[in-house]
Design a protein around this motif. Structure first.
Motif, PDB file in Angstrom:
ATOM      1  N   CYS A 103       0.879  -1.164   0.000  1.00 15.67           N
ATOM      2  CA  CYS A 103       0.000   0.000   0.000  1.00 15.67           C
ATOM      3  C   CYS A 103       0.920   1.219   0.000  1.00 15.67           C
ATOM      4  O   CYS A 103       1.345   1.688   1.059  1.00 15.67           O
ATOM      5  N   PHE A 104       1.265   1.711  -1.189  1.00 19.06           N
ATOM      6  CA  PHE A 104       2.308   2.719  -1.335  1.00 19.06           C
ATOM      7  C   PHE A 104       1.746   4.033  -1.870  1.00 19.06           C
ATOM      8  O   PHE A 104       0.817   4.050  -2.684  1.00 19.06           O
ATOM      9  N   ALA A 105       2.338   5.142  -1.428  1.00 15.83           N
ATOM     10  CA  ALA A 105       2.113   6.464  -1.997  1.00 15.83           C
ATOM     11  C   ALA A 105       0.614   6.799  -2.045  1.00 15.83           C
ATOM     12  O   ALA A 105      -0.049   6.759  -1.022  1.00 15.83           O
ATOM     13  N   ALA A 106       0.076   7.090  -3.234  1.00 18.01           N
ATOM     14  CA  ALA A 106      -1.346   7.417  -3.320  1.00 18.01           C
ATOM     15  C   ALA A 106      -2.226   6.251  -2.877  1.00 18.01           C
ATOM     16  O   ALA A 106      -3.358   6.455  -2.430  1.00 18.01           O
ATOM     17  N   GLY A 107      -1.715   5.033  -2.978  1.00 26.66           N
ATOM     18  CA  GLY A 107      -2.460   3.891  -2.446  1.00 26.66           C
ATOM     19  C   GLY A 107      -2.628   3.995  -0.939  1.00 26.66           C
ATOM     20  O   GLY A 107      -3.690   3.675  -0.396  1.00 26.66           O
ATOM     21  N   ALA A 108      -1.577   4.462  -0.239  1.00 24.37           N
ATOM     22  CA  ALA A 108      -1.667   4.655   1.205  1.00 24.37           C
ATOM     23  C   ALA A 108      -2.600   5.812   1.538  1.00 24.37           C
ATOM     24  O   ALA A 108      -3.320   5.772   2.543  1.00 24.37           O
ATOM     25  N   ILE A 109      -2.593   6.861   0.699  1.00 26.20           N
ATOM     26  CA  ILE A 109      -3.497   7.990   0.928  1.00 26.20           C
ATOM     27  C   ILE A 109      -4.942   7.541   0.728  1.00 26.20           C
ATOM     28  O   ILE A 109      -5.843   7.917   1.492  1.00 26.20           O
ATOM     29  N   LEU A 110      -5.185   6.712  -0.289  1.00 23.62           N
ATOM     30  CA  LEU A 110      -6.517   6.157  -0.489  1.00 23.62           C
ATOM     31  C   LEU A 110      -6.966   5.370   0.735  1.00 23.62           C
ATOM     32  O   LEU A 110      -8.094   5.510   1.210  1.00 23.62           O
ATOM     33  N   ALA A 111      -6.072   4.549   1.272  1.00 24.05           N
ATOM     34  CA  ALA A 111      -6.406   3.776   2.467  1.00 24.05           C
ATOM     35  C   ALA A 111      -6.724   4.699   3.640  1.00 24.05           C
ATOM     36  O   ALA A 111      -7.659   4.442   4.409  1.00 24.05           O
ATOM     37  N   ALA A 112      -5.967   5.783   3.774  1.00 21.25           N
ATOM     38  CA  ALA A 112      -6.191   6.724   4.872  1.00 21.25           C
ATOM     39  C   ALA A 112      -7.555   7.394   4.782  1.00 21.25           C
ATOM     40  O   ALA A 112      -8.107   7.820   5.800  1.00 21.25           O
ATOM     41  N   ALA A 113      -8.110   7.503   3.576  1.00 17.94           N
ATOM     42  CA  ALA A 113      -9.409   8.144   3.390  1.00 17.94           C
ATOM     43  C   ALA A 113     -10.565   7.275   3.863  1.00 17.94           C
ATOM     44  O   ALA A 113     -11.702   7.752   3.945  1.00 17.94           O
ATOM     45  N   HIS A 114     -10.319   6.010   4.171  1.00 17.47           N
ATOM     46  CA  HIS A 114     -11.363   5.110   4.671  1.00 17.47           C
ATOM     47  C   HIS A 114     -11.630   5.350   6.149  1.00 17.47           C
ATOM     48  O   HIS A 114     -10.800   5.902   6.871  1.00 17.47           O
ATOM     49  N   ASP A 115     -12.773   4.871   6.605  1.00 17.19           N
ATOM     50  CA  ASP A 115     -13.118   4.967   8.024  1.00 17.19           C
ATOM     51  C   ASP A 115     -12.253   4.043   8.882  1.00 17.19           C
ATOM     52  O   ASP A 115     -12.021   4.330  10.056  1.00 17.19           O
ATOM     53  N   ALA A 116     -11.809   2.920   8.333  1.00 14.11           N
ATOM     54  CA  ALA A 116     -10.999   1.965   9.083  1.00 14.11           C
ATOM     55  C   ALA A 116     -10.126   1.182   8.108  1.00 14.11           C
ATOM     56  O   ALA A 116     -10.422   1.100   6.907  1.00 14.11           O
ATOM     57  N   ARG A 117      -9.051   0.592   8.657  1.00 14.21           N
ATOM     58  CA  ARG A 117      -8.111  -0.163   7.834  1.00 14.21           C
ATOM     59  C   ARG A 117      -7.723  -1.460   8.545  1.00 14.21           C
ATOM     60  O   ARG A 117      -7.481  -1.461   9.762  1.00 14.21           O
ATOM     61  N   VAL A 118      -7.671  -2.537   7.781  1.00 11.13           N
ATOM     62  CA  VAL A 118      -7.223  -3.838   8.268  1.00 11.13           C
ATOM     63  C   VAL A 118      -6.078  -4.271   7.354  1.00 11.13           C
ATOM     64  O   VAL A 118      -6.200  -4.213   6.126  1.00 11.13           O
ATOM     65  N   ARG A 120      -2.699  -6.956   6.340  1.00 11.23           N
ATOM     66  CA  ARG A 120      -2.048  -8.264   6.432  1.00 11.23           C
ATOM     67  C   ARG A 120      -0.807  -8.146   7.308  1.00 11.23           C
ATOM     68  O   ARG A 120      -0.002  -7.221   7.182  1.00 11.23           O
ATOM     69  N   ALA A 121      -0.617  -9.088   8.226  1.00 13.62           N
ATOM     70  CA  ALA A 121       0.469  -8.984   9.202  1.00 13.62           C
ATOM     71  C   ALA A 121       1.812  -9.463   8.666  1.00 13.62           C
ATOM     72  O   ALA A 121       2.854  -8.938   9.057  1.00 13.62           O
ATOM     73  N   ASP A 122       1.804 -10.456   7.779  1.00 10.66           N
ATOM     74  CA  ASP A 122       3.059 -11.133   7.459  1.00 10.66           C
ATOM     75  C   ASP A 122       3.776 -10.595   6.233  1.00 10.66           C
ATOM     76  O   ASP A 122       4.987 -10.759   6.102  1.00 10.66           O
ATOM     77  N   ARG A 123       3.062  -9.935   5.324  1.00  8.30           N
ATOM     78  CA  ARG A 123       3.699  -9.427   4.097  1.00  8.30           C
ATOM     79  C   ARG A 123       3.018  -8.137   3.684  1.00  8.30           C
ATOM     80  O   ARG A 123       1.840  -7.918   3.956  1.00  8.30           O
ATOM     81  N   GLY A 124       3.766  -7.297   2.965  1.00  3.90           N
ATOM     82  CA  GLY A 124       3.229  -6.050   2.470  1.00  3.90           C
ATOM     83  C   GLY A 124       3.563  -4.886   3.390  1.00  3.90           C
ATOM     84  O   GLY A 124       3.724  -5.049   4.601  1.00  3.90           O
ATOM     85  N   PHE A 125       3.711  -3.698   2.796  1.00  7.81           N
ATOM     86  CA  PHE A 125       4.073  -2.504   3.540  1.00  7.81           C
ATOM     87  C   PHE A 125       3.082  -1.376   3.288  1.00  7.81           C
ATOM     88  O   PHE A 125       2.558  -1.233   2.178  1.00  7.81           O
ATOM     89  N   PHE A 126       2.873  -0.571   4.319  1.00  7.54           N
ATOM     90  CA  PHE A 126       2.208   0.722   4.215  1.00  7.54           C
ATOM     91  C   PHE A 126       3.322   1.755   4.168  1.00  7.54           C
ATOM     92  O   PHE A 126       4.137   1.843   5.086  1.00  7.54           O
ATOM     93  N   CYS A 127       3.362   2.555   3.091  1.00  6.77           N
ATOM     94  CA  CYS A 127       4.521   3.432   2.916  1.00  6.77           C
ATOM     95  C   CYS A 127       4.167   4.671   2.113  1.00  6.77           C
ATOM     96  O   CYS A 127       3.458   4.592   1.100  1.00  6.77           O
ATOM     97  N   LEU A 128       4.695   5.812   2.562  1.00  7.95           N
ATOM     98  CA  LEU A 128       4.635   7.077   1.822  1.00  7.95           C
ATOM     99  C   LEU A 128       6.074   7.404   1.418  1.00  7.95           C
ATOM    100  O   LEU A 128       6.800   8.083   2.153  1.00  7.95           O
ATOM    101  N   PRO A 129       6.526   6.928   0.245  1.00  4.91           N
ATOM    102  CA  PRO A 129       7.939   7.010  -0.112  1.00  4.91           C
ATOM    103  C   PRO A 129       8.364   8.326  -0.758  1.00  4.91           C
ATOM    104  O   PRO A 129       9.526   8.494  -1.143  1.00  4.91           O
ATOM    105  N   GLU A 130       7.445   9.285  -0.884  1.00  5.45           N
ATOM    106  CA  GLU A 130       7.692  10.457  -1.728  1.00  5.45           C
ATOM    107  C   GLU A 130       8.916  11.270  -1.314  1.00  5.45           C
ATOM    108  O   GLU A 130       9.571  11.876  -2.168  1.00  5.45           O
ATOM    109  N   TYR A 170       6.104   0.442   6.828  1.00  2.99           N
ATOM    110  CA  TYR A 170       5.511  -0.212   7.985  1.00  2.99           C
ATOM    111  C   TYR A 170       4.944  -1.568   7.582  1.00  2.99           C
ATOM    112  O   TYR A 170       4.057  -1.648   6.734  1.00  2.99           O
ATOM    113  N   GLY A 171       5.444  -2.638   8.193  1.00  4.71           N
ATOM    114  CA  GLY A 171       4.773  -3.917   8.086  1.00  4.71           C
ATOM    115  C   GLY A 171       3.491  -3.892   8.903  1.00  4.71           C
ATOM    116  O   GLY A 171       3.206  -2.934   9.631  1.00  4.71           O
ATOM    117  N   GLY A 172       2.720  -4.942   8.817  1.00  2.11           N
ATOM    118  CA  GLY A 172       1.415  -4.951   9.455  1.00  2.11           C
ATOM    119  C   GLY A 172       1.462  -4.700  10.950  1.00  2.11           C
ATOM    120  O   GLY A 172       0.725  -3.859  11.484  1.00  2.11           O
TER     121      GLY A 172
END
Length: 233
Positions: A103-118, A120-130, A170-172
């Motif tokens: 969940c990178f860059a604008a993808g992370a911003i899209l996620a932030a626009a939601h009421d809640a976020r869940v 995955r714990a083992d793989r994938g990152f939340f990141c604002l790399p700009e 950030y990992g999960g």
């Protein structure tokens, strides 16, 4: 293109292609238009309803298409993304992001626009790399002002500061500890748990929900209507 399915009162918006895994779900103009059309369908529904967004495979969304930043029309391209963020932020149904993967860059911003976020714990990152990508001119913003306002409104202050200014991945479990997500779970539980959260809130859908979101985030929505790329713009 993104597509909808439904689980009782919960609409599930997959940001990728039907039957295809590991699409990066980048913000092309056609992709944004398809997401908008899906949101139209959700808002035109009747009865209790909520929305979960997700992807399939490695990616939730890798954000904007970098090649568009060097071409004509970049301002309108970014504004189209901001309009999508504003719409999701104030949607008249409850929203939950099921972060199945990166969940990178604008993808992370899209996620932030939601009421809640869940997440995955083992793989994938939340990141604002700009901050490390070198897009901004001297004195310019690496994340347009409206998007930065959304992030600071929706994420805990210290975490937003660190995420924006360091580009930390950030990992999960780290995202959960920082308050960026409400849950970090095994891969097979991410979407079902997001649907459970959404279903529990589905009865709140309606004009009052949209109105309250619009009021709570009125300054962010106003900021997203313009494109601020530097402190003096």
């Amino acid at each position: 293109m993104p597509y909808l399915t439904r689980d009782a009162s919960v609409f599930v918006l997959d940001l990728g292609e039907p039957g295809v895994a590991d699409t990066e779900n980048r913000f092309s103009p056609d992709w944004m238009a398809a997401v908008d059309a899906c949101l139209d369908e959700v808002e035109h529904s009747t009865g209790d309803a909520a929305l979960v967004t997700t992807g399939t495979g490695k990616f939730y969304s890798n954000g904007f298409e970098p090649e568009r930043f060097a071409g004509d029309g970049v301002g309108e391209y970014l504004l189209a993304g901001q309009r999508l963020f504003a719409r999701l932020l104030t949607l008249s149904v409850p929203t939950v992001a099921a972060l199945n993967g990166h969940c990178f860059a604008a993808g992370a911003i899209l996620a932030a626009a939601h009421d809640a976020r869940v997440m995955r714990a083992d793989r994938g990152f939340f990141c604002l790399p700009e901050i490390g990508l070198g897009f901004a001119m001297p004195g310019g913003l690496v994340i347009p002002g409206g998007m930065a306002d959304l992030l600071t409104a929706r994420l805990p202050g210290a975490a937003a500061h660190e995420a924006i200014l360091t580009g930390r991945r950030y990992g999960g479990d780290e995202a959960l500890a920082a308050g960026l997500v409400e849950a970090a779970l095994p891969a097979e539980r991410v979407l079902p748990h997001a649907i459970e959260i959404a279903a529990a809130r589905a009865a709140t859908r309606g004009p009052a929900l949209g109105a309250m979101k619009s009021w709570l985030y009125r300054d962010v929505v106003a900021s997203l209507r313009t494109l601020e790329l530097s402190v003096g713009s």
